[in-house]
Write a protein that holds these residues in place. Sequence first.
Motif, PDB file in Angstrom:
ATOM      1  N   VAL A   8      -0.748  11.804   4.580  1.00 33.41           N
ATOM      2  CA  VAL A   8      -1.682  10.507   4.370  1.00 33.41           C
ATOM      3  C   VAL A   8      -1.134   9.309   4.340  1.00 33.41           C
ATOM      4  O   VAL A   8      -1.693   8.321   4.852  1.00 33.41           O
ATOM      5  N   GLN A   9      -0.105   9.351   3.605  1.00 31.88           N
ATOM      6  CA  GLN A   9       0.557   7.843   3.782  1.00 31.88           C
ATOM      7  C   GLN A   9       1.019   7.267   4.885  1.00 31.88           C
ATOM      8  O   GLN A   9       0.619   6.252   5.348  1.00 31.88           O
ATOM      9  N   THR A  43       0.881  -1.034   0.125  1.00 31.26           N
ATOM     10  CA  THR A  43       0.106  -0.054  -0.031  1.00 31.26           C
ATOM     11  C   THR A  43       0.919   1.344  -0.086  1.00 31.26           C
ATOM     12  O   THR A  43       0.389   2.253  -0.647  1.00 31.26           O
ATOM     13  N   GLU A  44       1.954   1.284   0.784  1.00 35.76           N
ATOM     14  CA  GLU A  44       2.958   2.533   0.653  1.00 35.76           C
ATOM     15  C   GLU A  44       3.353   2.604  -0.711  1.00 35.76           C
ATOM     16  O   GLU A  44       3.527   3.749  -1.096  1.00 35.76           O
ATOM     17  N   SER A  45       3.836   1.533  -1.386  1.00 35.56           N
ATOM     18  CA  SER A  45       4.458   1.962  -2.737  1.00 35.56           C
ATOM     19  C   SER A  45       3.333   2.412  -3.789  1.00 35.56           C
ATOM     20  O   SER A  45       3.787   3.047  -4.467  1.00 35.56           O
ATOM     21  N   ALA A 105       2.746   6.005  -2.713  1.00 31.41           N
ATOM     22  CA  ALA A 105       3.753   6.812  -3.252  1.00 31.41           C
ATOM     23  C   ALA A 105       3.737   7.011  -4.999  1.00 31.41           C
ATOM     24  O   ALA A 105       3.998   8.099  -5.305  1.00 31.41           O
ATOM     25  N   LEU A 106       3.271   5.822  -5.462  1.00 31.47           N
ATOM     26  CA  LEU A 106       3.253   6.151  -7.062  1.00 31.47           C
ATOM     27  C   LEU A 106       2.233   7.090  -7.443  1.00 31.47           C
ATOM     28  O   LEU A 106       2.239   7.870  -8.348  1.00 31.47           O
TER      29      LEU A 106
END
Lengths: 195, 126
Positions: free
Chosen positions: A64-65, A51-53, A56-57
């Motif tokens: 928010v991240q 989900t983090e990547s 980030a994309l």
Amino acid sequence: MVDFSTYKISTIQEFLNYVYDFYRSMAANRVSLVYQGEITHQITKAFTSLTESNMALEEESNSVQKKVFHVMVECLQNISKHADPLSNEVSTVGRGVFLVAKDKDEYLVTTGNVITKEKQAGLSEILERINGMDKEGLKDLYKQQIREGRLSDKGGAGLGFIDIVRKTGRNLEFNFLEIDEKHAFFILTSKISRE
Amino acid sequence: MEVIKLQGTDDTPSITLDKKAGVFEFTGRSLPEDVNAFYEPILDWLSEYAEGPNEQTIVTFKLVYFNTASSKLILDILLKFEEITEAGAEVLIKWFYPEDDEDMAEAGEEYSDIVEVPFEKISYTL
């Protein structure tokens, strides 16, 4: 009563329809991640990093991240520590459904798991209490709980719900569906605004 | 005293506890699979250190993330340093937080309210 046994797949055509319906319903609800099964530490790490990547994309803001990451970890750990088995099989402990969806203005993190009915009233009371508190009240409750609360054998600090509401600034949405006289299905949704 | 030097991973922080060199540092992320097991040797080390601490102890916390289970253990660590202060030795906690991370700044604020130890909050740019 929820009957979990109604959706039976007996032919290949039914299976193909099921897969296509599942795909369409996920896409329509903008679900980016869905999982059903045991929540382990490895699963928690894999889902949060995936989900983090993705975020980030999509150039989601740092804040928010971080909030989504926080909420996911706490929700996944809730299932792994508190989900009860439906029968007496030990192997079904710590299982549930987990999904992440993204809307125009918010992320939704939803968990669903079986609990014994004895826990329902207490759980409902805690959640209502937390939902009814303002920022200062939550801060005081957090401080009280971190000072006085003992870490359970499973490593729970009793801080997860408080932390989610404090980090997101949004109330928790929760429901209980009746499964049988001893069990309920507990569904919890946390929302994270995309500012 | 033995030196503790743990290399951080994606779910555990880097920790250095070195009495002789005067280095006491916690940095990175904390969401270990078993928080109790992970922090137990750290708390044991600190209990031993509390029996004969340096005259001055400067502790660095530079965490970017910790889960609620870890937050309880971080408090336990801070309480060990409180004991040392109460026994008369000098302790300073340096709580570093990324400048855009209000939650990490607030976490430091809250710990400093709970424990009776000199606390310094320092923002930094990632």
